[in-house]
Scaffold this motif. Structure first.
Motif, mmCIF file in Angstrom:
data_model
loop_
_atom_site.group_PDB
_atom_site.id
_atom_site.type_symbol
_atom_site.label_atom_id
_atom_site.label_comp_id
_atom_site.label_asym_id
_atom_site.label_seq_id
_atom_site.Cartn_x
_atom_site.Cartn_y
_atom_site.Cartn_z
ATOM 1 N N GLN A 248 65.304 49.653 -41.385
ATOM 2 C CA GLN A 248 65.671 48.809 -40.259
ATOM 3 C C GLN A 248 64.440 48.130 -39.668
ATOM 4 O OE1 GLN A 248 68.454 51.737 -38.023
ATOM 5 N NE2 GLN A 248 68.949 49.714 -37.234
ATOM 6 N N THR A 249 64.624 46.905 -39.220
ATOM 7 C CA THR A 249 63.514 46.166 -38.622
ATOM 8 C C THR A 249 63.829 45.812 -37.171
ATOM 9 O OG1 THR A 249 64.438 44.069 -39.437
ATOM 10 C CG2 THR A 249 62.808 45.181 -40.828
ATOM 11 N N ASN A 250 62.768 45.575 -36.410
ATOM 12 C CA ASN A 250 62.868 45.195 -34.996
ATOM 13 C C ASN A 250 63.766 46.162 -34.224
ATOM 14 O OD1 ASN A 250 62.273 43.637 -32.735
ATOM 15 N ND2 ASN A 250 64.051 42.323 -33.038
ATOM 16 N N VAL A 251 63.401 47.421 -34.253
ATOM 17 C CA VAL A 251 64.188 48.483 -33.615
ATOM 18 C C VAL A 251 63.608 48.798 -32.236
ATOM 19 C CG1 VAL A 251 64.927 50.885 -33.783
ATOM 20 C CG2 VAL A 251 64.822 49.461 -35.835
ATOM 21 N N GLN A 252 64.492 48.970 -31.252
ATOM 22 C CA GLN A 252 64.058 49.256 -29.884
ATOM 23 C C GLN A 252 64.579 50.615 -29.408
ATOM 24 O OE1 GLN A 252 65.203 46.112 -27.229
ATOM 25 N NE2 GLN A 252 64.604 44.496 -28.646
ATOM 26 N N PHE A 253 63.774 51.250 -28.571
ATOM 27 C CA PHE A 253 64.179 52.463 -27.867
ATOM 28 C C PHE A 253 63.914 52.231 -26.384
ATOM 29 C CE2 PHE A 253 63.358 53.927 -32.106
ATOM 30 C CZ PHE A 253 64.274 54.942 -32.326
ATOM 31 N N VAL A 254 64.916 52.505 -25.553
ATOM 32 C CA VAL A 254 64.781 52.341 -24.106
ATOM 33 C C VAL A 254 64.873 53.715 -23.454
ATOM 34 C CG1 VAL A 254 65.703 51.263 -22.017
ATOM 35 C CG2 VAL A 254 65.838 50.053 -24.209
ATOM 36 N N PHE A 255 63.832 54.108 -22.742
ATOM 37 C CA PHE A 255 63.794 55.377 -22.017
ATOM 38 C C PHE A 255 63.790 55.083 -20.519
ATOM 39 C CE2 PHE A 255 61.408 55.717 -25.950
ATOM 40 C CZ PHE A 255 61.908 56.866 -26.548
ATOM 41 N N PHE A 256 64.457 55.949 -19.738
ATOM 42 C CA PHE A 256 64.406 55.753 -18.294
ATOM 43 C C PHE A 256 64.146 57.079 -17.591
ATOM 44 C CE2 PHE A 256 68.439 57.549 -18.615
ATOM 45 C CZ PHE A 256 69.182 57.531 -17.442
ATOM 46 N N ASN A 257 63.681 56.976 -16.353
ATOM 47 C CA ASN A 257 63.220 58.141 -15.604
ATOM 48 C C ASN A 257 64.012 58.231 -14.297
ATOM 49 O OD1 ASN A 257 61.805 60.253 -14.516
ATOM 50 N ND2 ASN A 257 59.903 59.127 -14.210
ATOM 51 N N PRO A 258 65.222 58.763 -14.353
ATOM 52 C CA PRO A 258 66.079 58.750 -13.168
ATOM 53 C C PRO A 258 65.641 59.706 -12.071
ATOM 54 C CG PRO A 258 67.125 60.004 -14.913
ATOM 55 C CD PRO A 258 65.886 59.390 -15.509
ATOM 56 N N ASP A 259 64.835 60.725 -12.390
ATOM 57 C CA ASP A 259 64.493 61.763 -11.412
ATOM 58 C C ASP A 259 63.089 61.631 -10.841
ATOM 59 O OD1 ASP A 259 66.999 62.947 -11.867
ATOM 60 O OD2 ASP A 259 66.209 63.942 -13.651
ATOM 61 N N GLY A 260 62.324 60.655 -11.329
ATOM 62 C CA GLY A 260 60.992 60.456 -10.792
ATOM 63 C C GLY A 260 59.953 61.442 -11.266
ATOM 64 N N VAL A 261 60.281 62.270 -12.287
ATOM 65 C CA VAL A 261 59.297 63.181 -12.869
ATOM 66 C C VAL A 261 58.890 62.625 -14.227
ATOM 67 C CG1 VAL A 261 60.184 65.183 -11.662
ATOM 68 C CG2 VAL A 261 61.143 64.581 -13.887
ATOM 69 N N ASN A 262 57.966 63.291 -14.894
ATOM 70 C CA ASN A 262 57.470 62.777 -16.175
ATOM 71 C C ASN A 262 58.409 63.161 -17.319
ATOM 72 O OD1 ASN A 262 55.640 61.471 -17.913
ATOM 73 N ND2 ASN A 262 54.712 63.449 -18.455
ATOM 74 N N TYR A 263 59.707 62.905 -17.134
ATOM 75 C CA TYR A 263 60.670 63.181 -18.184
ATOM 76 C C TYR A 263 61.565 61.961 -18.356
ATOM 77 C CZ TYR A 263 64.442 65.228 -20.920
ATOM 78 O OH TYR A 263 65.376 65.472 -21.896
ATOM 79 N N TYR A 264 61.170 61.094 -19.252
ATOM 80 C CA TYR A 264 61.938 59.897 -19.557
ATOM 81 C C TYR A 264 62.997 60.229 -20.601
ATOM 82 C CZ TYR A 264 58.839 56.702 -17.027
ATOM 83 O OH TYR A 264 58.160 56.019 -16.053
ATOM 84 N N GLN A 265 64.238 59.899 -20.284
ATOM 85 C CA GLN A 265 65.343 60.187 -21.183
ATOM 86 C C GLN A 265 65.678 58.949 -22.017
ATOM 87 O OE1 GLN A 265 68.703 61.870 -18.995
ATOM 88 N NE2 GLN A 265 67.305 62.584 -17.402
#
Length: 307
Positions: free
Chosen positions: A253-270
């Motif tokens: 696969q080419t041009n693949v994206q992953f989006v992580f977000f941090n809903p709790d404000g700690v260093n744990y991006y889901q």
């Protein structure tokens, strides 16, 4: 005078003893020297060293278009993930251009991953690097390879962790890296171990190891992203998030994206969204990111269309 049919799926079984390819190289006549070296070879995925004797090279003269028809005998090539590479090098053997094409090899006639405890008994540990590992290191490494093992191996790893048998753990680790890199299992193990440690330092939280976080898992499974952007400061009201972009991943696969977000404000991006096959997909991921924006819907500084 030739008819060529493309092989769509880069998956070679033991019924396919050869890999054949067609390549076009353009504008070598524009190189400073008249002569150049054309090299093509097979390497393990993620490495550029040629596997066994799967390497050829030719001295060529520059021309507008060079047609290359090549093939390799892969009858004894171990099961695993590989790349077919073509390189153009100048007279000084300096790399001018390199292109790679991913393929998978499934060859039961060669050494394979063990997926049962009974089969582990035949793995000899004499003078092996796994004998140097403490029990805690064995457990840590078994847990950390989850991103790079298949489903059967994952079940095997979990069973070994439950059983808590040091000998079986050593035998599994030795088999895994011996099959992954038959030419240098110790070096392959140490390379991965170093990456795991880097992931641990960057992504670990108070309750999770780095490889247990979503960013750590993706990093270990797909490698370092080609482009990585953290976004939040320029977007008032947006939940902190990151976008990782890969130009190409192992499955082709080419041009693949992953989006992580941090809903709790700690260093744990889901992991919120990815277009990689088999990963979480949430096409409306922007709605999650902007759920706290002002009621009038304005988004100052929005840059999500960068990708």
């Amino acid at each position: 005078g030739m008819e060529m049919l493309p092989f769509v799926f880069p998956y070679y079984t033991n019924q396919m003893p050869k890999i054949k390819f067609y390549c076009e190289i353009y504008h070598t006549n524009l190189l400073p020297e008249e002569d150049y070296l054309l090299q093509y070879y097979v390497s393990q995925n993620g490495r550029i060293q040629a596997v066994d004797n799967l390497r050829r090279f030719k001295k060529e003269k520059g021309q507008e278009v060079k047609i290359l028809l090549g093939e390799f005998d892969i009858a004894v090539l171990n099961s695993g993930n590989y790349n077919l590479l073509v390189e153009v090098r100048n007279k000084k053997n300096e790399l001018v251009e390199r292109k790679a094409k991913f393929f998978q090899r499934n060859n039961p006639s060669t050494k394979e991953f063990v997926t049962s405890e009974a089969a582990l008994e035949y793995i000899k540990l004499d003078n092996s690097f796994v004998n140097e590992l403490s029990k805690d290191e064995l457990i840590f490494h078994l847990r950390s390879i989850e991103p790079i093992v298949d489903e059967l191996q994952t079940v095997m790893v979990n069973n070994l962790l439950d059983k808590n048998d040091e000998t079986l753990m050593r035998q599994f680790i030795l088999n895994f890296w011996s099959v992954t890199d038959p030419l240098g299992p110790r070096e392959a193990f140490q390379t991965y171990r170093n990456v795991v440690q880097a992931v641990e330092e960057k992504y670990a939280t108070g309750i999770r190891n780095g490889f247990e976080t979503d960013r750590g898992y993706v990093f270990l499974k797909y490698g370092k992203p080609n482009h990585q952007v953290a976004k939040s400061e320029l977007e008032p009201g947006a939940i902190p998030y990151e976008i990782w972009q890969y130009y190409q991943i192992a499955n082709g696969q080419t041009n693949v994206q992953f989006v992580f977000f941090n809903p709790d404000g700690v260093n744990y991006y889901q992991l919120l969204h990815s277009d990689a096959r088999g990963e979480i997909s949430e096409p409306n991921w922007k709605e999650f990111i902007y759920r706290n924006v002002r009621s009038d819907g304005t988004r100052q500084g929005t840059r999500t269309n960068d990708f």
